[in-house]
Design a protein around this motif. Structure first.
Motif, PDB file in Angstrom:
ATOM      1  N   VAL A  60     -11.028   4.019  35.167  1.00 34.36           N
ATOM      2  CA  VAL A  60     -10.866   3.765  36.595  1.00 34.36           C
ATOM      3  C   VAL A  60     -10.880   2.250  36.795  1.00 34.36           C
ATOM      4  O   VAL A  60     -11.832   1.581  36.404  1.00 34.36           O
ATOM      5  CB  VAL A  60     -11.994   4.420  37.416  1.00 34.36           C
ATOM      6  CG1 VAL A  60     -11.811   4.124  38.908  1.00 34.36           C
ATOM      7  CG2 VAL A  60     -12.039   5.920  37.157  1.00 34.36           C
ATOM      8  N   ASN A  61      -9.832   1.719  37.394  1.00 32.43           N
ATOM      9  CA  ASN A  61      -9.713   0.264  37.523  1.00 32.43           C
ATOM     10  C   ASN A  61     -10.515  -0.222  38.731  1.00 32.43           C
ATOM     11  O   ASN A  61      -9.981  -0.571  39.780  1.00 32.43           O
ATOM     12  CB  ASN A  61      -8.244  -0.142  37.667  1.00 32.43           C
ATOM     13  CG  ASN A  61      -8.076  -1.654  37.605  1.00 32.43           C
ATOM     14  OD1 ASN A  61      -8.723  -2.321  36.810  1.00 32.43           O
ATOM     15  ND2 ASN A  61      -7.203  -2.179  38.443  1.00 32.43           N
ATOM     16  N   ASN A  62     -11.840  -0.266  38.565  1.00 29.90           N
ATOM     17  CA  ASN A  62     -12.719  -0.587  39.687  1.00 29.90           C
ATOM     18  C   ASN A  62     -13.297  -1.995  39.613  1.00 29.90           C
ATOM     19  O   ASN A  62     -14.332  -2.284  40.202  1.00 29.90           O
ATOM     20  CB  ASN A  62     -13.857   0.445  39.785  1.00 29.90           C
ATOM     21  CG  ASN A  62     -14.656   0.583  38.499  1.00 29.90           C
ATOM     22  OD1 ASN A  62     -14.157   0.287  37.420  1.00 29.90           O
ATOM     23  ND2 ASN A  62     -15.881   1.056  38.613  1.00 29.90           N
ATOM     24  N   ASN A  63     -12.622  -2.890  38.887  1.00 28.80           N
ATOM     25  CA  ASN A  63     -13.023  -4.294  38.847  1.00 28.80           C
ATOM     26  C   ASN A  63     -11.747  -5.127  38.801  1.00 28.80           C
ATOM     27  O   ASN A  63     -11.041  -5.143  37.790  1.00 28.80           O
ATOM     28  CB  ASN A  63     -13.909  -4.585  37.633  1.00 28.80           C
ATOM     29  CG  ASN A  63     -14.489  -5.990  37.644  1.00 28.80           C
ATOM     30  OD1 ASN A  63     -13.906  -6.914  38.219  1.00 28.80           O
ATOM     31  ND2 ASN A  63     -15.639  -6.154  37.012  1.00 28.80           N
ATOM     32  N   GLU A  64     -11.467  -5.819  39.871  1.00 32.83           N
ATOM     33  CA  GLU A  64     -10.197  -6.553  39.961  1.00 32.83           C
ATOM     34  C   GLU A  64     -10.115  -7.713  38.969  1.00 32.83           C
ATOM     35  O   GLU A  64      -9.038  -8.251  38.723  1.00 32.83           O
ATOM     36  CB  GLU A  64      -9.994  -7.080  41.377  1.00 32.83           C
ATOM     37  CG  GLU A  64     -11.038  -8.081  41.826  1.00 32.83           C
ATOM     38  CD  GLU A  64     -10.831  -8.531  43.257  1.00 32.83           C
ATOM     39  OE1 GLU A  64     -11.492  -9.504  43.666  1.00 32.83           O
ATOM     40  OE2 GLU A  64     -10.007  -7.916  43.960  1.00 32.83           O
TER      41      GLU A  64
ATOM     42  N   ILE B 147     -18.079   7.744  39.090  1.00 41.32           N
ATOM     43  CA  ILE B 147     -16.841   6.976  38.915  1.00 41.32           C
ATOM     44  C   ILE B 147     -16.254   7.192  37.517  1.00 41.32           C
ATOM     45  O   ILE B 147     -15.295   7.939  37.329  1.00 41.32           O
ATOM     46  CB  ILE B 147     -17.087   5.470  39.170  1.00 41.32           C
ATOM     47  CG1 ILE B 147     -17.614   5.259  40.595  1.00 41.32           C
ATOM     48  CG2 ILE B 147     -15.787   4.683  38.962  1.00 41.32           C
ATOM     49  CD1 ILE B 147     -17.996   3.831  40.913  1.00 41.32           C
ATOM     50  N   GLU B 148     -16.818   6.532  36.499  1.00 43.22           N
ATOM     51  CA  GLU B 148     -16.195   6.481  35.172  1.00 43.22           C
ATOM     52  C   GLU B 148     -16.006   7.838  34.520  1.00 43.22           C
ATOM     53  O   GLU B 148     -14.990   8.082  33.845  1.00 43.22           O
ATOM     54  CB  GLU B 148     -17.017   5.574  34.247  1.00 43.22           C
ATOM     55  CG  GLU B 148     -16.745   4.092  34.398  1.00 43.22           C
ATOM     56  CD  GLU B 148     -17.421   3.477  35.607  1.00 43.22           C
ATOM     57  OE1 GLU B 148     -17.136   2.305  35.907  1.00 43.22           O
ATOM     58  OE2 GLU B 148     -18.239   4.167  36.245  1.00 43.22           O
ATOM     59  N   LEU B 149     -16.977   8.727  34.681  1.00 44.10           N
ATOM     60  CA  LEU B 149     -16.918  10.001  33.949  1.00 44.10           C
ATOM     61  C   LEU B 149     -16.055  11.056  34.639  1.00 44.10           C
ATOM     62  O   LEU B 149     -15.727  12.079  34.018  1.00 44.10           O
ATOM     63  CB  LEU B 149     -18.326  10.549  33.727  1.00 44.10           C
ATOM     64  CG  LEU B 149     -19.249   9.701  32.845  1.00 44.10           C
ATOM     65  CD1 LEU B 149     -20.592  10.394  32.668  1.00 44.10           C
ATOM     66  CD2 LEU B 149     -18.605   9.426  31.489  1.00 44.10           C
ATOM     67  N   VAL B 150     -15.667  10.816  35.877  1.00 42.13           N
ATOM     68  CA  VAL B 150     -14.885  11.825  36.607  1.00 42.13           C
ATOM     69  C   VAL B 150     -13.579  12.171  35.885  1.00 42.13           C
ATOM     70  O   VAL B 150     -13.285  13.360  35.652  1.00 42.13           O
ATOM     71  CB  VAL B 150     -14.633  11.364  38.052  1.00 42.13           C
ATOM     72  CG1 VAL B 150     -13.662  12.312  38.765  1.00 42.13           C
ATOM     73  CG2 VAL B 150     -15.943  11.286  38.818  1.00 42.13           C
TER      74      VAL B 150
ATOM     75  N   ASP C  62      -7.773   2.909  41.306  1.00 44.84           N
ATOM     76  CA  ASP C  62      -9.202   2.650  41.481  1.00 44.84           C
ATOM     77  C   ASP C  62      -9.961   3.828  42.076  1.00 44.84           C
ATOM     78  O   ASP C  62     -11.167   3.738  42.325  1.00 44.84           O
ATOM     79  CB  ASP C  62      -9.419   1.397  42.338  1.00 44.84           C
ATOM     80  CG  ASP C  62      -8.767   1.494  43.713  1.00 44.84           C
ATOM     81  OD1 ASP C  62      -8.291   2.591  44.089  1.00 44.84           O
ATOM     82  OD2 ASP C  62      -8.738   0.462  44.409  1.00 44.84           O
ATOM     83  N   ASP C  63      -9.286   4.939  42.326  1.00 47.88           N
ATOM     84  CA  ASP C  63      -9.900   6.153  42.865  1.00 47.88           C
ATOM     85  C   ASP C  63     -10.159   7.127  41.718  1.00 47.88           C
ATOM     86  O   ASP C  63      -9.210   7.592  41.072  1.00 47.88           O
ATOM     87  CB  ASP C  63      -8.962   6.777  43.895  1.00 47.88           C
ATOM     88  CG  ASP C  63      -9.501   8.073  44.487  1.00 47.88           C
ATOM     89  OD1 ASP C  63     -10.561   8.553  44.037  1.00 47.88           O
ATOM     90  OD2 ASP C  63      -8.850   8.625  45.399  1.00 47.88           O
ATOM     91  N   PRO C  64     -11.423   7.455  41.437  1.00 49.13           N
ATOM     92  CA  PRO C  64     -11.722   8.346  40.301  1.00 49.13           C
ATOM     93  C   PRO C  64     -11.001   9.685  40.370  1.00 49.13           C
ATOM     94  O   PRO C  64     -10.555  10.200  39.342  1.00 49.13           O
ATOM     95  CB  PRO C  64     -13.250   8.524  40.387  1.00 49.13           C
ATOM     96  CG  PRO C  64     -13.734   7.322  41.126  1.00 49.13           C
ATOM     97  CD  PRO C  64     -12.646   6.978  42.101  1.00 49.13           C
ATOM     98  N   GLU C  65     -10.889  10.255  41.568  1.00 54.44           N
ATOM     99  CA  GLU C  65     -10.240  11.560  41.691  1.00 54.44           C
ATOM    100  C   GLU C  65      -8.743  11.458  41.413  1.00 54.44           C
ATOM    101  O   GLU C  65      -8.156  12.344  40.785  1.00 54.44           O
ATOM    102  CB  GLU C  65     -10.488  12.144  43.088  1.00 54.44           C
ATOM    103  CG  GLU C  65     -11.929  12.534  43.347  1.00 54.44           C
ATOM    104  CD  GLU C  65     -12.425  13.652  42.429  1.00 54.44           C
ATOM    105  OE1 GLU C  65     -11.582  14.430  41.919  1.00 54.44           O
ATOM    106  OE2 GLU C  65     -13.640  13.745  42.226  1.00 54.44           O
ATOM    107  N   LEU C  66      -8.114  10.374  41.871  1.00 52.59           N
ATOM    108  CA  LEU C  66      -6.698  10.177  41.574  1.00 52.59           C
ATOM    109  C   LEU C  66      -6.481  10.019  40.078  1.00 52.59           C
ATOM    110  O   LEU C  66      -5.571  10.640  39.494  1.00 52.59           O
ATOM    111  CB  LEU C  66      -6.177   8.935  42.301  1.00 52.59           C
ATOM    112  CG  LEU C  66      -4.743   8.524  41.937  1.00 52.59           C
ATOM    113  CD1 LEU C  66      -3.742   9.497  42.541  1.00 52.59           C
ATOM    114  CD2 LEU C  66      -4.446   7.095  42.383  1.00 52.59           C
ATOM    115  N   VAL C  67      -7.306   9.183  39.446  1.00 54.91           N
ATOM    116  CA  VAL C  67      -7.182   8.978  37.997  1.00 54.91           C
ATOM    117  C   VAL C  67      -7.387  10.296  37.268  1.00 54.91           C
ATOM    118  O   VAL C  67      -6.672  10.610  36.302  1.00 54.91           O
ATOM    119  CB  VAL C  67      -8.172   7.909  37.506  1.00 54.91           C
ATOM    120  CG1 VAL C  67      -8.119   7.789  35.989  1.00 54.91           C
ATOM    121  CG2 VAL C  67      -7.870   6.555  38.156  1.00 54.91           C
TER     122      VAL C  67
END
Length: 372
Positions: free
Chosen positions: A143-147, A215-218, A159-164
């Motif tokens: 998940v790209n949660n750090n720009e 986040i990461e494990l989703v 950056d959305d865990p569910e989308l990823v």
């Protein structure tokens, strides 16, 4: 089966190795050269990885890989895993004019159409299988949660865990269900929230398990539920999970979290053990032993024969001196054998790549992401 002779042990350890090869010239790197033959003849590897340097046109690559498989069979070895990193976008080893340039994952994510991820994965798999590959180190489930992330960025679906998660599951279905090619989710338990490139140094992430679960494990949970065949580890220190060892080397993360909590029964492969994230502190050889102790099944080393020999020798010595038990090796060998029996076929499923159709797919998705 117990290890009875030195030859048995060498072959068994070889099956845990997935190595790449280099050449002194571009032409040599695209052939079964002395480095490639050493992988099969001397190291008895269970698989090989193709980097961009190893990829020629369709005919050249197909003939090269057929020759390697024949060489393994002549030595009585199981069929080789033949893997690559074909994500689309900037991480693509198979490129035009002989292969299709597929859009990067973020472009696919921007369409918000999960079927696009499935169609691209199926098309990538068809091109890889047409030349003799059987494993793609994709999709990226980070998940790209750090720009400020220097290594993932647009390689992630977003950056959305569910989308990823949904995009990742669709890609797994495209690779595996539709095309019969092993997929490999990466980089467990998540490389999205780093500001350091693990190729160059060891990143540290100080987030707790509750945050990981949100986040990461989703995406990893979803892909595991979808039957994901392989997972690649990350060379990242998750200090709240293991204060001393990065994920690739951590029993708490690979055995405790991935095998235990997430119930994953597929193949665990390390990221390349020549990367500075582990090699700088532990060295590639010691890192290999630690990775097996942690629960990895397959050791990846992409470049240097000297390092590859050192890895093989270190693992053999660890088994001989009792540091790694035969039972631990047998667990991984059983997973590897089961995966090869299920996923590796003797012939590619197609004889010609549909470049026109695949290029049209890539163009359509790129246009849709741009709102055209």
């Amino acid at each position: 089966m117990n290890v009875n002779t030195s030859t048995d042990l060498h072959i068994k350890i070889g099956q845990l190795l997935l190595f790449g090869w280099q050449g002194e010239t571009p032409e040599a790197a695209r052939a079964v050269n002395s480095h490639a033959t050493a992988l099969v003849d001397d190291l008895s590897v269970g698989g090989v990885i193709l980097m961009g340097r190893n990829v020629g046109n369709v005919h050249e690559t197909r003939a090269m890989l057929a020759s390697l498989q024949e060489r393994a069979a002549a030595r009585g070895l199981p069929p080789l895993f033949v893997a690559t990193d074909q994500e689309g976008g900037r991480v693509s080893r198979f490129v035009p004019p002989h292969y299709t340039q597929f859009p990067v994952a973020k472009t696919i994510g921007d369409t918000a159409d999960f079927d696009n991820a499935r169609q691209v994965a199926r098309a990538i798999a068809e091109e890889l299988k047409a030349v003799g590959l059987n494993w793609d180190f994709a999709p990226v489930l980070d998940v790209n949660n750090n720009e400020r992330n220097p290594v993932i960025g647009d390689r992630s679906y977003g950056d959305d865990p569910e989308l990823v998660a949904k995009m990742g599951v669709a890609a797994v279905r495209g690779f595996q269900d539709d095309a019969g090619l092993l997929a490999c989710g990466k980089h467990f338990p998540g490389h999205g929230d780093t500001e350091v490139d693990s190729h160059l140094a060891l990143p540290t992430i100080a987030i707790d398990r509750a945050s990981l679960d949100k986040i990461e494990l989703v995406p990893f949970r979803a892909a595991i539920a979808a039957g994901l065949a392989g997972i690649m580890t990350s060379h990242i220190l998750f200090t709240e999970l293991d204060a001393e060892l990065p994920a690739t080397l951590s029993p708490a993360i690979l055995t405790g979290l991935l095998r235990g909590d997430l119930g994953y029964q597929g193949l665990i492969i390390t990221d390349c053990l020549e990367m500075k994230g582990v090699a700088a502190k532990w060295g590639s050889a010691e890192a290999s032993v630690l990775a097996l102790e942690a629960g990895a099944d397959i050791l990846l080393c992409c470049h240097t024969l000297e390092t590859q020999v050192a890895i093989r020798d270190a693992v053999i010595e660890a088994v001989r001196n009792g540091r790694i038990t035969e039972a631990r090796i047998e667990e991984s060998l059983a997973r590897i054998a089961a995966a090869k029996q299920r996923w590796i076929s003797p012939c590619p499923i197609i004889s010609k790549i549909d470049l026109a159709g695949h290029r049209a797919l890539a163009e359509r998705i790129t246009a849709a992401a741009a709102g055209e």
